[in-house]
Design a protein around this motif. Structure first.
Motif, mmCIF file in Angstrom:
data_model
loop_
_atom_site.group_PDB
_atom_site.id
_atom_site.type_symbol
_atom_site.label_atom_id
_atom_site.label_comp_id
_atom_site.label_asym_id
_atom_site.label_seq_id
_atom_site.Cartn_x
_atom_site.Cartn_y
_atom_site.Cartn_z
ATOM 1 N N THR A 164 0.822 -1.217 0.000
ATOM 2 C CA THR A 164 0.000 0.000 0.000
ATOM 3 C C THR A 164 0.851 1.261 0.000
ATOM 4 O OG1 THR A 164 -0.204 0.052 2.416
ATOM 5 C CG2 THR A 164 -1.924 -1.129 1.192
ATOM 6 N N LEU A 165 2.067 1.158 0.533
ATOM 7 C CA LEU A 165 2.966 2.312 0.553
ATOM 8 C C LEU A 165 3.854 2.380 -0.688
ATOM 9 C CD1 LEU A 165 3.959 2.139 4.307
ATOM 10 C CD2 LEU A 165 2.533 3.886 3.215
ATOM 11 N N GLY A 166 3.758 1.376 -1.562
ATOM 12 C CA GLY A 166 4.556 1.372 -2.786
ATOM 13 C C GLY A 166 6.031 1.114 -2.549
ATOM 14 N N LEU A 167 6.341 0.336 -1.515
ATOM 15 C CA LEU A 167 7.743 0.034 -1.207
ATOM 16 C C LEU A 167 8.167 -1.247 -1.909
ATOM 17 C CD1 LEU A 167 7.583 0.743 2.629
ATOM 18 C CD2 LEU A 167 8.324 2.296 0.813
ATOM 19 N N THR A 168 9.380 -1.248 -2.425
ATOM 20 C CA THR A 168 9.877 -2.408 -3.166
ATOM 21 C C THR A 168 10.874 -3.243 -2.369
ATOM 22 O OG1 THR A 168 11.752 -1.210 -4.104
ATOM 23 C CG2 THR A 168 9.657 -1.124 -5.337
ATOM 24 N N GLY A 169 11.452 -2.658 -1.329
ATOM 25 C CA GLY A 169 12.501 -3.335 -0.576
ATOM 26 C C GLY A 169 13.897 -2.940 -1.044
ATOM 27 N N HIS A 170 13.962 -2.129 -2.088
ATOM 28 C CA HIS A 170 15.257 -1.669 -2.596
ATOM 29 C C HIS A 170 15.591 -0.264 -2.117
ATOM 30 C CE1 HIS A 170 15.724 -5.137 -5.215
ATOM 31 N NE2 HIS A 170 14.449 -5.020 -5.495
ATOM 32 N N GLU A 171 14.718 0.319 -1.297
ATOM 33 C CA GLU A 171 14.933 1.670 -0.800
ATOM 34 C C GLU A 171 15.944 1.670 0.345
ATOM 35 O OE1 GLU A 171 10.725 1.092 -2.156
ATOM 36 O OE2 GLU A 171 11.954 0.097 -0.664
ATOM 37 N N ARG A 172 16.469 2.841 0.585
ATOM 38 C CA ARG A 172 17.226 3.093 1.813
ATOM 39 C C ARG A 172 16.308 3.946 2.681
ATOM 40 N NH1 ARG A 172 23.427 3.281 1.319
ATOM 41 N NH2 ARG A 172 23.739 1.909 -0.456
ATOM 42 N N TYR A 173 16.352 3.689 3.987
ATOM 43 C CA TYR A 173 15.410 4.325 4.890
ATOM 44 C C TYR A 173 16.111 5.208 5.900
ATOM 45 C CZ TYR A 173 12.417 0.677 3.023
ATOM 46 O OH TYR A 173 11.735 -0.147 2.175
ATOM 47 N N ASN A 174 15.507 6.329 6.207
ATOM 48 C CA ASN A 174 15.937 7.201 7.286
ATOM 49 C C ASN A 174 14.819 7.199 8.322
ATOM 50 O OD1 ASN A 174 17.625 9.164 8.587
ATOM 51 N ND2 ASN A 174 16.096 10.682 8.006
ATOM 52 N N ILE A 175 15.151 6.829 9.553
ATOM 53 C CA ILE A 175 14.168 6.766 10.618
ATOM 54 C C ILE A 175 14.407 7.949 11.540
ATOM 55 C CG2 ILE A 175 13.243 5.380 12.511
ATOM 56 C CD1 ILE A 175 14.472 2.933 10.971
ATOM 57 N N ASP A 176 13.389 8.792 11.682
ATOM 58 C CA ASP A 176 13.506 10.006 12.478
ATOM 59 C C ASP A 176 13.299 9.671 13.951
ATOM 60 O OD1 ASP A 176 13.750 12.657 13.177
ATOM 61 O OD2 ASP A 176 11.664 13.137 12.720
ATOM 62 N N LEU A 177 14.412 9.527 14.675
ATOM 63 C CA LEU A 177 14.384 9.253 16.109
ATOM 64 C C LEU A 177 14.835 10.491 16.867
ATOM 65 C CD1 LEU A 177 16.099 5.738 16.160
ATOM 66 C CD2 LEU A 177 13.677 6.222 16.521
ATOM 67 N N PRO A 178 14.439 10.600 18.133
ATOM 68 C CA PRO A 178 14.944 11.725 18.936
ATOM 69 C C PRO A 178 16.476 11.695 18.986
ATOM 70 C CG PRO A 178 13.184 10.580 20.104
ATOM 71 C CD PRO A 178 13.518 9.758 18.890
ATOM 72 N N ASN A 179 17.083 12.864 19.086
ATOM 73 C CA ASN A 179 18.545 12.942 19.171
ATOM 74 C C ASN A 179 19.069 12.234 20.408
ATOM 75 O OD1 ASN A 179 18.841 14.389 16.801
ATOM 76 N ND2 ASN A 179 18.620 16.357 17.828
ATOM 77 N N ASN A 180 18.316 12.299 21.486
ATOM 78 C CA ASN A 180 18.694 11.635 22.730
ATOM 79 C C ASN A 180 17.945 10.302 22.782
ATOM 80 O OD1 ASN A 180 19.105 10.740 25.322
ATOM 81 N ND2 ASN A 180 18.668 12.721 26.279
ATOM 82 N N ILE A 181 18.680 9.212 22.728
ATOM 83 C CA ILE A 181 18.058 7.877 22.719
ATOM 84 C C ILE A 181 17.187 7.670 23.949
ATOM 85 C CG2 ILE A 181 18.679 5.447 23.071
ATOM 86 C CD1 ILE A 181 20.587 5.664 20.831
ATOM 87 N N ASN A 182 17.508 8.334 25.053
ATOM 88 C CA ASN A 182 16.718 8.189 26.269
ATOM 89 C C ASN A 182 15.318 8.775 26.135
ATOM 90 O OD1 ASN A 182 18.787 6.880 27.711
ATOM 91 N ND2 ASN A 182 19.741 8.842 28.164
ATOM 92 N N GLU A 183 15.051 9.517 25.064
ATOM 93 C CA GLU A 183 13.726 10.100 24.837
ATOM 94 C C GLU A 183 12.784 9.156 24.084
ATOM 95 O OE1 GLU A 183 14.181 13.884 22.938
ATOM 96 O OE2 GLU A 183 15.495 14.645 24.510
ATOM 97 N N ILE A 184 13.307 8.034 23.578
ATOM 98 C CA ILE A 184 12.461 7.065 22.883
ATOM 99 C C ILE A 184 11.605 6.356 23.922
ATOM 100 C CG2 ILE A 184 12.403 5.025 21.416
ATOM 101 C CD1 ILE A 184 15.194 5.816 20.415
ATOM 102 N N ARG A 185 10.337 6.157 23.610
ATOM 103 C CA ARG A 185 9.398 5.497 24.512
ATOM 104 C C ARG A 185 8.797 4.266 23.853
ATOM 105 N NH1 ARG A 185 11.940 7.319 27.807
ATOM 106 N NH2 ARG A 185 11.755 9.345 28.700
ATOM 107 N N PRO A 186 8.435 3.257 24.649
ATOM 108 C CA PRO A 186 7.769 2.072 24.074
ATOM 109 C C PRO A 186 6.531 2.473 23.275
ATOM 110 C CG PRO A 186 8.384 1.631 26.343
ATOM 111 C CD PRO A 186 8.631 3.105 26.100
ATOM 112 N N GLY A 187 6.404 1.895 22.077
ATOM 113 C CA GLY A 187 5.239 2.147 21.231
ATOM 114 C C GLY A 187 5.213 3.509 20.558
ATOM 115 N N GLN A 188 6.320 4.194 20.536
ATOM 116 C CA GLN A 188 6.388 5.538 19.957
ATOM 117 C C GLN A 188 6.262 5.488 18.436
ATOM 118 O OE1 GLN A 188 9.582 7.888 21.497
ATOM 119 N NE2 GLN A 188 9.675 9.208 19.694
ATOM 120 N N ASP A 189 5.511 6.421 17.874
ATOM 121 C CA ASP A 189 5.440 6.550 16.421
ATOM 122 C C ASP A 189 6.660 7.307 15.923
ATOM 123 O OD1 ASP A 189 3.061 5.196 16.236
ATOM 124 O OD2 ASP A 189 1.825 6.981 15.997
#
Length: 83
Positions: A16-41
């Motif tokens: 549905t997103l039109g992904l082929t598996g050949h892409e490279r991905y950038n995941i936007d995470l908080p700069n401080n890893i300690n700010e990541i929370r379980p189940g975070q979008d």
């Protein structure tokens, strides 16, 4: 940089997103890893400009602590290799 478990949002998948598996991905995470929370979008952007939201599948604080530890070890190894 590490493996980050992600889950598509309800009703979405690679097709549905039109992904082929050949892409490279950038995941936007908080700069401080300690700010990541379980189940975070998080926002994922592909090298061809597609952007979508996934849920980071860190389901417990223990999983986040393990990820944080692994990232610190990886960064230490990278610094040692440079020197």
């Amino acid at each position: 940089m590490g493996i980050i478990p992600l889950c598509f949002k309800a009703g979405e998948d690679a097709d549905t997103l039109g992904l082929t598996g050949h892409e490279r991905y950038n995941i936007d995470l908080p700069n401080n890893i300690n700010e990541i929370r379980p189940g975070q979008d998080v926002t994922v952007t592909t090298d061809n400009g597609k952007s979508f939201t996934c849920t980071a599948r860190f389901d417990t604080e223990v999983e986040l602590a393990y990820f944080n530890l692994c990232m610190n070890i990886e960064n230490c190894c990278r610094l040692l290799k440079r020197n």
